[in-house]
Every structure is written in structure tokens, then in C-alpha cells.
Enzyme design. Sequence first.
Site, PDB file in Angstrom:
ATOM      1  N   ASP A 149      -1.270   7.734 -12.394  1.00  0.00           N
ATOM      2  CA  ASP A 149       0.036   7.124 -12.205  1.00  0.00           C
ATOM      3  C   ASP A 149       1.065   7.984 -12.938  1.00  0.00           C
ATOM      4  O   ASP A 149       0.782   8.539 -14.005  1.00  0.00           O
ATOM      5  CB  ASP A 149       0.067   5.688 -12.732  1.00  0.00           C
ATOM      6  CG  ASP A 149       1.214   4.890 -12.131  1.00  0.00           C
ATOM      7  OD1 ASP A 149       0.963   4.106 -11.203  1.00  0.00           O
ATOM      8  OD2 ASP A 149       2.366   5.075 -12.575  1.00  0.00           O
ATOM      9  N   ASP A 172      -0.873   3.079  -3.321  1.00  0.00           N
ATOM     10  CA  ASP A 172      -0.286   1.738  -3.436  1.00  0.00           C
ATOM     11  C   ASP A 172       1.117   1.960  -3.983  1.00  0.00           C
ATOM     12  O   ASP A 172       1.352   1.913  -5.184  1.00  0.00           O
ATOM     13  CB  ASP A 172      -1.132   0.871  -4.367  1.00  0.00           C
ATOM     14  CG  ASP A 172      -0.673  -0.580  -4.392  1.00  0.00           C
ATOM     15  OD1 ASP A 172       0.348  -0.887  -3.747  1.00  0.00           O
ATOM     16  OD2 ASP A 172      -1.314  -1.394  -5.067  1.00  0.00           O
ATOM     17  N   CYS A 223       3.238  -3.864  -1.337  1.00  0.00           N
ATOM     18  CA  CYS A 223       3.333  -5.330  -1.377  1.00  0.00           C
ATOM     19  C   CYS A 223       4.730  -5.721  -0.911  1.00  0.00           C
ATOM     20  O   CYS A 223       5.424  -6.503  -1.552  1.00  0.00           O
ATOM     21  CB  CYS A 223       3.019  -5.879  -2.765  1.00  0.00           C
ATOM     22  SG  CYS A 223       4.004  -5.195  -4.105  1.00  0.00           S
TER      23      CYS A 223
END
Length: 431
Positions: free
Chosen positions: A262, A305, A358
Site C-alpha cells: 500500500d 482494491d 466499494c
Amino acid sequence: MRLGGRIAAAVEVIEDMDARRRPVADALKDWGLAHRFAGSGDRAAIGNLVYDVLRRRRSLGWRMGAEDAASLVFGTLLDGGRDAGGLAGELEGDRFAPALPPEERIERFLTADVEWAPAAVQADVPDWLVEPLRAALGEEWIEEARAFSARPPLDMRANRLKSSREAVLAALAPFGAAPTPIAPQGLRIPPIEGEGRHPNVQVEGAFQTGLFEIQDEGSQIAAELCGARPGEAVLDYCAGAGGKTLALAAAMGGEGAVHAFDSDRQRLAPIWERLNRAGAANVTVHSPRDDLSPLADAMDRVVVDAPCTGAGTWRRRPDAKWRLGEKQLLRRQEEQDNVLDAACRFVRPGGHLFYVTCSLLRAENAERVEAFLARHTGFALLDARLLWADRFPQAGPRYLAEEIGEGAVLTLTPRRTGTDGFFFAALERRG
């Protein structure tokens, strides 16, 4: 605290949140610190009132004919089944209770039919989101958006590296946990009712010893669709706190290699404790300063993601839809293009790239896939409906699908899948 004090507290929190444009969680936390006399039951009841208002503030305000915080809180109580006369009697003599709305407002609230309201009010969203949601969710977009106004369940994933769903279900039986409808390792505790609260399952021994993780079923489904297999090399390029990393490692049975990266060290920080608790020994964590060049062109699967607006999490974070603006959406689109461009170089020829958000918004989802394919002609979009049918043969097509060329992408929603909102696309490197 009596009901009047709880109502006053909810009003105070909403006013503070609106005035300072701050997340509801911060406003509730600060209220609790400033009012330490309030017990855990009081704080839960106040939080429920605030969150219920935020999920449906447009329709509540329209029905009441007023949008001040007190009117919205009283509207939530009336909509939850409280009798107006009984409410007045319960608050009589309570010096902490705000004044009830005028009788004519209450009468309007109880008789108003929201079906006659503007579309954004029916859907409980800001006006500017009407067209983006229609484009993403189709003709039934209002019904889809309304489903985000309900309270969410508490979803968990059994960690197959250490246990089984059956064993975790037994451990959580006192809380009414049941299998999730789709995800094979999922468990669910139903949404809270009234002034209740979800159990703090994180203090349970089964959690402390890594037998399960808290993870929405939609996130579990996305990880399952990625199809990670034992012995493969997998890169979770936006690993964050590690929810999907753990799911991928478990799906691989601890065999092969999962690389978790990340660009934000703060987001990545919780992953270490979670990996240790889950027993995910096949995961290597890479910090933002690490050199990832040895992984280039070598990964069987790369999962992105991507950072997004979180428009799929409105059941859990309803304040986010009122703070979301078009400028924020544009910034996210740029970030998503950049992260896809950076991540795709790690996919080996014949390997797969998975794009997950999301979010519900097509600008963050299908449009980003279309733009990526235009920039990277060596990649082809797969038909995610076929992946779904392979992974979840008993579930049926409980999703929204959009065809792009010869492939198709999927959107999960509370109305269709009973999950948070998620987007999923699978691409194959052919060049």
C-alpha cells in the site's frame, strides 16, 4: 439517561457534525468524551438515532416539512414505530427533551407519501447524485438506493487457515450468528433493532486467536471471485489494513506467496497484527519505500482494491453520502487510473488483474475499466458473470451486470446481494 436526554444528545451530535462538516464517528466520540456520565447503553441508543437520521435525512425532512436536527430525530422515532401521543407523554416533564414538533408537522409526517417526493428525496441522496446513480444502477435505481437506508448486519469470515465456518458458528451461537447466503466462509449477525447494539465480537476468544475476521460479505465475495489458488504468486496492490490480503492467503491454504503493498503507511499499519493473529505466514508486506521491481511481470494475480468515494458503504457510513462532492469524485478517478497503470505492470503474460471498489458510481467503476482498456491494449476484460457462476453455483445471478465489449463487470448492492455496494472486474493480460 431518559429518552429526552438521548434525543437532545442526538440533536447536538447532528448539529455539530453539520456545522463542522466532520465525520459522524468523530462527532459521537467527542460527545461521549464530554459527557462521561452517559453509559454504554445510552451511547448506543444515541448513535442509533444519529445514524438512522443520516441514512434517511432527505425523506425524513420532506415528510416532516422541516430539516432541522430536532425534527429529523423526532421523525426517526415516529418512523420507528413510536406513537406520537405516547412520545409526548414519555417526554412530559423531561427538562432535557427538545420540544416536540408542532402537531401539524407530526400529522404531515404521518400522512405524507414519499412516493410523491422528488427522486433524490425518495432515494435519500443529494440532488447531484441522481443521474450518476441512475447510470450505474439502472431504471430501479431508487429502490437500489433506498436499500442503503437500512441498518447493516455484522458480517465475519471464518479463517480456514485455523478453523472452519461450522466451528466459528458454534463459538458465536450466543449472538445468533448464521451462515451468509453467498460467501462460503461468511457468518452474519442480523442488523440491530431498536436501541440495541451489535455484540463486541472482537473480545471473543475465537477472534483473539484468529479463527475469524470481521469482513462484509461483499468484500468476501470479491476476494473469492479473484480465484487465488495454492502455489500462486498474488499481489494485493492496495492492501490497506489487510482484509482481502487475509482472505486471499486463506483461499491459498497458506501455500504460494501473497505480497501486500500500500502506498500509505498509516493504512497499512494494522496489517501486521492481523497477519500474526490469522497465522497467514505466506504473506510478505511491502512498505511504500520498498522496491517492487522484482515482482514485475511475475504475478499470477494482481488485486487492486482501489481508493474510492466509498459510495457502497452508505449503510455503515451514511454521513459520507452527504459530504461527497463532485470534486472529490474527480480526484478519486485520477487516483484510480494511476493505481491501475502502476499495478498492471506486475501481471505476468496470461495472468489476471482484478479491479475492485466499494463504490456504486460508474465514473469510478465501469468508466475506469473502459479507460484502462483504451490505454492498455494488451489486456482484455473477462466476463465476470462466468466467474460468479463458477464460484457460487447455488446463488444465482444476484448482481447487476454491465457488458463492456466481450466481457462484463459486476456490481453488488444491499438490494441484490444483501451486502455493501461493491464493484468487480476481471482482466487478463494477453500481450
